[in-house]
Design a protein around this motif. Structure first.
Motif: not given
Ligand code: HPA
Length: 237
Positions: A93-95, A162, A181-183, A206-207, A209
């Motif tokens: 997932s990522c933002g 995060f 953004i992811e990690m 998933s979200d 900013f």
């Molecule tokens: N930041 C980092 N990793 C993520 C995010 C985020 O907002 N959403 C999903 N993975």
């Protein structure tokens, strides 16, 4: 030398040449039970579950990566160097950082900027640009197109933090055109490049900013399914 400290498998061919890596080990379990034929569990160390089975007759493995670059760095290194893995596809997932990217959109990480120091191990005389495997990425985009699944392809940020509450640094990355953004992707891309194998990250938003949109569990499940279909088909020849 196997087994490795983090993967308790003594025979190399138990793990397929292609591994799908969600961050969450329970998601690895779900993927194995939902999509693989005759899955067997090959790893339980630290509950970082890994499974092998077949998908449309082709051997395929799926294993959790954990969160963050040190974690995916360890697992991907062991898979590549000790278990002969040639393709790793991260599914995560990522933002979203851009206004035109919405919750549930699917992003393909062509490259991964990072706030981490992972690249310092290579002693490079400059700044490295972690990049996905062109062959995997080309395939993923073609599969998505053929299924009518829209994707956004570009640069993602692999962040070390995060809960970044003391800076608004995401805006600076957004200004540089970074999509989300992811990690984990940057470390995965570097490990794969250094070893001469293939890696790709496919992400579901998933979200956001910019909009702070929310989504239902059902909607998240549907977009997850699209991402999974792309990753699974990518694993076929
Ligand atoms: N930041 C980092 N990793 C993520 C995010 C985020 O907002 N959403 C999903 N993975």
């Amino acid at each position: 030398m196997i087994p490795t400290p983090h993967i308790n498998v003594s025979e190399q061919d138990i793990i397929a040449e292609t591994v799908l890596m969600p961050g969450d080990p329970l998601r690895a379990k779900f993927i194995a039970e939902t999509y693989l034929e005759s899955p067997i569990q090959f790893n339980t160390i630290r509950n970082m579950f890994g499974y092998s089975g077949t998908y449309k007759g082709k051997k395929l493995s799926v294993m959790g990566s954990g969160m963050g670059m040190p974690s995916i760095g360890i697992y991907s290194y062991e898979l590549i160097h000790f278990y002969g893995v040639k393709n790793i596809i991260r599914i995560g997932s990522c933002g979203a950082l851009q206004k035109n990217i919405k919750i549930r959109d699917i992003i393909i990480g062509m490259s991964a900027s990072t706030t981490s120091n992972f690249a310092s191990q290579y002693n490079l005389p400059g700044t490295y640009a972690p990049t996905a495997s062109w062959s995997l990425m080309k395939k993923a985009v073609a599969i998505a197109d053929s299924k009518g699944i829209e994707t956004k392809v570009g640069n993602v940020l692999s962040a070390d933090v995060f809960y970044d509450e003391d800076t608004d640094s995401w805006r600076k990355w957004a200004n540089m055109g970074v999509l989300a953004i992811e990690m984990e992707a940057a470390a995965l891309y570097m490990n794969a490049s250094r070893a001469g194998v293939n890696a790709l990250g496919i992400f579901t938003v998933s979200d956001s900013f910019t909009s702070h949109e929310v989504t239902t569990a059902e909607e998240r499940q549907n977009s997850f399914t699209s991402m999974m279909e792309i990753a699974l088909e990518c694993a076929l020849d």
